[in-house]
Design a protein around this motif. Structure first.
Motif, mmCIF file in Angstrom:
data_model
loop_
_atom_site.group_PDB
_atom_site.id
_atom_site.type_symbol
_atom_site.label_atom_id
_atom_site.label_comp_id
_atom_site.label_asym_id
_atom_site.label_seq_id
_atom_site.Cartn_x
_atom_site.Cartn_y
_atom_site.Cartn_z
ATOM 1 N N SER A 120 6.623 -18.592 2.415
ATOM 2 C CA SER A 120 5.803 -17.386 2.482
ATOM 3 C C SER A 120 4.605 -17.531 3.408
ATOM 4 N N ASN A 121 4.329 -18.744 3.860
ATOM 5 C CA ASN A 121 3.177 -18.967 4.723
ATOM 6 C C ASN A 121 3.615 -19.642 6.025
ATOM 7 N N ASP A 122 2.652 -19.907 6.889
ATOM 8 C CA ASP A 122 2.954 -20.591 8.139
ATOM 9 C C ASP A 122 3.439 -22.007 7.869
ATOM 10 N N PHE A 123 4.273 -22.507 8.763
ATOM 11 C CA PHE A 123 4.812 -23.861 8.633
ATOM 12 C C PHE A 123 3.702 -24.897 8.738
ATOM 13 N N GLU A 124 3.733 -25.852 7.818
ATOM 14 C CA GLU A 124 2.782 -26.958 7.847
ATOM 15 C C GLU A 124 3.533 -28.247 8.116
ATOM 16 N N PRO A 125 3.229 -28.954 9.204
ATOM 17 C CA PRO A 125 3.913 -30.224 9.479
ATOM 18 C C PRO A 125 3.590 -31.256 8.428
ATOM 19 N N ILE A 126 4.500 -32.193 8.240
ATOM 20 C CA ILE A 126 4.326 -33.206 7.204
ATOM 21 C C ILE A 126 3.075 -34.041 7.443
ATOM 22 N N GLU A 127 2.656 -34.185 8.704
ATOM 23 C CA GLU A 127 1.434 -34.934 8.994
ATOM 24 C C GLU A 127 0.219 -34.296 8.327
ATOM 25 N N SER A 128 0.171 -32.966 8.327
ATOM 26 C CA SER A 128 -0.948 -32.265 7.694
ATOM 27 C C SER A 128 -0.895 -32.395 6.176
ATOM 28 N N ILE A 129 0.321 -32.307 5.632
ATOM 29 C CA ILE A 129 0.470 -32.394 4.178
ATOM 30 C C ILE A 129 0.152 -33.799 3.684
ATOM 31 N N SER A 130 0.609 -34.825 4.413
ATOM 32 C CA SER A 130 0.375 -36.206 3.978
ATOM 33 C C SER A 130 -1.091 -36.588 4.059
ATOM 34 N N ALA A 131 -1.863 -35.888 4.893
ATOM 35 C CA ALA A 131 -3.300 -36.146 4.953
ATOM 36 C C ALA A 131 -3.984 -35.743 3.651
ATOM 37 N N VAL A 132 -3.395 -34.744 2.981
ATOM 38 C CA VAL A 132 -3.936 -34.280 1.702
ATOM 39 C C VAL A 132 -3.283 -35.023 0.537
ATOM 40 N N ILE A 133 -1.983 -35.338 0.705
ATOM 41 C CA ILE A 133 -1.235 -36.060 -0.331
ATOM 42 C C ILE A 133 -0.727 -37.364 0.289
ATOM 43 N N PRO A 134 -1.530 -38.433 0.278
ATOM 44 C CA PRO A 134 -1.173 -39.681 0.973
ATOM 45 C C PRO A 134 0.137 -40.308 0.514
ATOM 46 N N THR A 135 0.570 -40.016 -0.711
ATOM 47 C CA THR A 135 1.820 -40.614 -1.192
ATOM 48 C C THR A 135 3.035 -40.115 -0.412
ATOM 49 N N LEU A 136 2.854 -39.075 0.393
ATOM 50 C CA LEU A 136 3.952 -38.558 1.215
ATOM 51 C C LEU A 136 3.947 -39.159 2.624
ATOM 52 N N SER A 137 3.085 -40.136 2.869
ATOM 53 C CA SER A 137 2.982 -40.722 4.212
ATOM 54 C C SER A 137 4.279 -41.390 4.661
ATOM 55 N N TYR A 138 5.088 -41.848 3.701
ATOM 56 C CA TYR A 138 6.357 -42.479 4.074
ATOM 57 C C TYR A 138 7.255 -41.506 4.829
ATOM 58 N N GLN A 139 7.106 -40.202 4.545
ATOM 59 C CA GLN A 139 7.926 -39.216 5.244
ATOM 60 C C GLN A 139 7.559 -39.142 6.723
ATOM 61 N N VAL A 140 6.281 -39.346 7.029
ATOM 62 C CA VAL A 140 5.854 -39.380 8.424
ATOM 63 C C VAL A 140 6.478 -40.581 9.123
ATOM 64 N N PHE A 141 6.457 -41.726 8.434
ATOM 65 C CA PHE A 141 7.021 -42.941 9.022
ATOM 66 C C PHE A 141 8.506 -42.766 9.330
ATOM 67 N N PHE A 142 9.263 -42.268 8.370
ATOM 68 C CA PHE A 142 10.696 -42.130 8.577
ATOM 69 C C PHE A 142 11.028 -41.032 9.580
ATOM 70 N N ALA A 143 10.208 -39.999 9.657
ATOM 71 C CA ALA A 143 10.446 -38.962 10.652
ATOM 72 C C ALA A 143 10.260 -39.497 12.067
ATOM 73 N N ARG A 144 9.325 -40.432 12.216
ATOM 74 C CA ARG A 144 9.050 -40.986 13.541
ATOM 75 C C ARG A 144 9.947 -42.182 13.875
ATOM 76 N N ASN A 145 10.542 -42.779 12.865
ATOM 77 C CA ASN A 145 11.332 -43.984 13.075
ATOM 78 C C ASN A 145 12.698 -43.872 12.406
ATOM 79 N N THR A 146 13.336 -42.714 12.557
ATOM 80 C CA THR A 146 14.576 -42.449 11.838
ATOM 81 C C THR A 146 15.667 -43.446 12.153
ATOM 82 N N SER A 147 15.897 -43.734 13.413
ATOM 83 C CA SER A 147 16.971 -44.645 13.794
ATOM 84 C C SER A 147 16.736 -46.034 13.254
ATOM 85 N N GLU A 148 15.490 -46.507 13.357
ATOM 86 C CA GLU A 148 15.180 -47.850 12.869
ATOM 87 C C GLU A 148 15.332 -47.943 11.354
ATOM 88 N N ALA A 149 14.960 -46.868 10.666
ATOM 89 C CA ALA A 149 15.048 -46.860 9.205
ATOM 90 C C ALA A 149 16.496 -46.844 8.767
#
Length: 206
Positions: free
Chosen positions: A177-206
């Motif tokens: 219902s609202n504008d798209f928020e990238p996971i980087e913005s969400i993880s800044a507020v909810i640090p426990t989601l930072s792993y999603q940033v890592f895997f999004a940037r390093n998908t092949s390696e993961a």
């Protein structure tokens, strides 16, 4: 609609947990694995390829089917620990047909060579319907845990003709219902989601 889904969830849990006192120890090795070849779009090659999705099928004679979708990262067997402290496969298998899958790229299920772009929720929806068609199930309840809840919500939105209800465990339905928020913005507020940033940037390696 969502009130009806909450009532369905509560009735499933209460009707079974109230009647079950002793639950057998869960052993995933006791279940037979089925495999189906499903079409998938490799978005780098820009062509349709075949992938294999593995799943178990318990109590196929039951009238109502529950399709179980695990969280990320996980396997079909992890769904046995949901939705209560009892083992949900043992809890439900006498009354429902249970189809639990390894999502593409996990366990025995394969994925296109392009793992960065070829596992969208639309792609997962195609896999879920492919499994149900292989199991000859025309309609099912979709039960998802964590990331699997999002997959079930999207599957029901895209294929209401196939999915009659959704049970989301730990993740509620979040409408776009609202504008798209990238996971980087969400993880800044909810640090426990930072792993999603890592895997999004390093998908092949993961």
């Amino acid at each position: 609609m969502f009130r009806a889904l909450r009532i369905l969830t509560a009735s499933l849990l209460l009707s079974h947990s109230a009647s079950v006192l002793v639950v057998a120890v869960f052993n995933p090795g006791e279940y037979s694995i089925n495999a189906v070849t499903c079409p998938a779009i490799d978005k780098v090659l820009n062509q349709t390829v075949d992938i294999t999705i593995e799943y178990i099928d318990v109590n196929p004679s039951a009238k109502t089917t529950i399709l179980m979708v695990h969280g990320w990262p996980s396997l079909w067997s992890s769904i046995s620990y949901l939705p209560t402290q009892n083992r949900s496969l043992n809890l439900f298998q006498n009354d429902y047909r249970l189809v639990a899958i390894d999502v593409r790229g996990f366990g025995g299920s394969s994925h296109p060579s392009d793992i960065q772009l070829s596992s969208t929720m639309a792609d997962i929806t195609g896999d879920l319907t492919c499994v149900l068609e292989h199991a000859e199930v025309p309609s099912a309840i979709c039960l998802g845990h964590d990331w699997g809840s999002v997959a079930c919500h999207e599957a029901a939105r895209r294929r209401p003709d196939v999915f009659s209800a959704v049970i989301g465990v730990t993740i509620p339905y979040l409408a776009s219902s609202n504008d798209f928020e990238p996971i980087e913005s969400i993880s800044a507020v909810i640090p426990t989601l930072s792993y999603q940033v890592f895997f999004a940037r390093n998908t092949s390696e993961a």
